[in-house]
Design a protein around this motif. Structure first.
Motif, PDB file in Angstrom:
ATOM      1  N   GLU A 130       0.815  -1.221   0.000  1.00 18.63           N
ATOM      2  CA  GLU A 130       0.000   0.000   0.000  1.00 18.63           C
ATOM      3  C   GLU A 130       0.846   1.267   0.000  1.00 18.63           C
ATOM      4  N   ASP A 173      -7.824  -1.654  -3.165  1.00 14.18           N
ATOM      5  CA  ASP A 173      -8.128  -0.237  -3.408  1.00 14.18           C
ATOM      6  C   ASP A 173      -7.293   0.574  -2.423  1.00 14.18           C
ATOM      7  N   SER A 182      -6.051   5.336   3.269  1.00 12.45           N
ATOM      8  CA  SER A 182      -6.884   4.162   3.536  1.00 12.45           C
ATOM      9  C   SER A 182      -6.700   3.154   2.411  1.00 12.45           C
ATOM     10  N   GLU A 217      -8.353  -0.977   1.091  1.00 13.54           N
ATOM     11  CA  GLU A 217      -9.179  -2.169   1.297  1.00 13.54           C
ATOM     12  C   GLU A 217      -8.622  -3.283   0.438  1.00 13.54           C
ATOM     13  N   ARG A 277      -9.854  -7.145  -0.723  1.00 16.28           N
ATOM     14  CA  ARG A 277     -10.926  -8.143  -0.716  1.00 16.28           C
ATOM     15  C   ARG A 277     -10.432  -9.383  -1.432  1.00 16.28           C
ATOM     16  N   LEU A 299     -12.430  -9.373   3.915  1.00 18.11           N
ATOM     17  CA  LEU A 299     -12.247  -7.945   3.667  1.00 18.11           C
ATOM     18  C   LEU A 299     -11.328  -7.400   4.739  1.00 18.11           C
ATOM     19  N   ASN A 300     -10.234  -6.791   4.318  1.00 18.50           N
ATOM     20  CA  ASN A 300      -9.346  -6.066   5.233  1.00 18.50           C
ATOM     21  C   ASN A 300      -9.512  -4.580   4.932  1.00 18.50           C
ATOM     22  N   THR A 301      -9.861  -3.814   5.946  1.00 23.16           N
ATOM     23  CA  THR A 301      -9.969  -2.372   5.812  1.00 23.16           C
ATOM     24  C   THR A 301      -8.849  -1.755   6.628  1.00 23.16           C
ATOM     25  N   GLU A 320      -6.629   1.844   7.715  1.00 19.19           N
ATOM     26  CA  GLU A 320      -6.599   3.301   7.805  1.00 19.19           C
ATOM     27  C   GLU A 320      -5.207   3.702   8.255  1.00 19.19           C
TER      28      GLU A 320
END
Length: 164
Positions: free
Chosen positions: A12, A105, A123, A125, A127, A137-139, A141
């Motif tokens: 990320e 994303d 942020s 995500e 999936r 799903l990993n979210t 922040e």
């Protein structure tokens, strides 16, 4: 990683952008539309990267890692020409592979660090679909960015002395 269960992601903080924009990816970009993202006007481009040029890997629950082609969209801020969002969607996952689909994303925004604005991930995500009916799903922040470092001043006329 030992003992950890669930979906893990990495990249990320640069890997996602590198996977899309690296010259070796040979991404095929097509303008899609003008849109609004967080009150900014953005230009949305669809892209595709073939498996032969891909740096995007997926690791299955069996710890087998494969390279996959992918497609997605990049959202470019119309006024700053900065990337504000990237989506990556894996293509052509092998039928016998434990992971059947995956998507990442990442959203970017300007954050003030040490009184300067930096464009950083804020942020993300991830999936994925595994097995017959399992979706994860990993979210994420990202916040509390800080500047770590030191300041140094070289004084005129100072010469370091070596000691034996």
């Amino acid at each position: 990683r030992a003992g950890m269960k669930g979906a893990l992601s990495a990249g990320e903080f640069g890997g996602v952008l590198l996977a899309v924009f690296s010259p070796s990816a040979k991404a095929d970009f097509q303008w899609k539309e003008t849109d609004s993202l967080n009150s900014s006007m953005v230009q949305v481009f669809a892209f595709k990267v073939d498996k032969a040029n891909s740096m995007f890997t997926v690791t299955g629950s069996n710890d087998k890692q494969i390279f996959v082609g992918f497609h997605g969209e990049v959202y470019i801020d119309g006024s700053t020409r900065s990337v504000r969002r990237v989506t990556l969607i894996a293509d052509d996952m092998p039928k016998d592979f434990p992971t059947h689909a995956t998507r990442i994303d990442v959203d970017y925004d300007y954050v003030s660090i040490n009184n300067r604005d930096f464009l950083v991930p804020v942020s993300a995500e991830m999936r994925l679909v595994q097995g017959r009916h399992q979706a994860q799903l990993n979210t994420m922040e990202f916040r509390n960015y800080r500047h770590y470092g030191s300041d140094m001043k070289i004084l005129p006329g100072y010469e370091p002395v070596a000691k034996n």
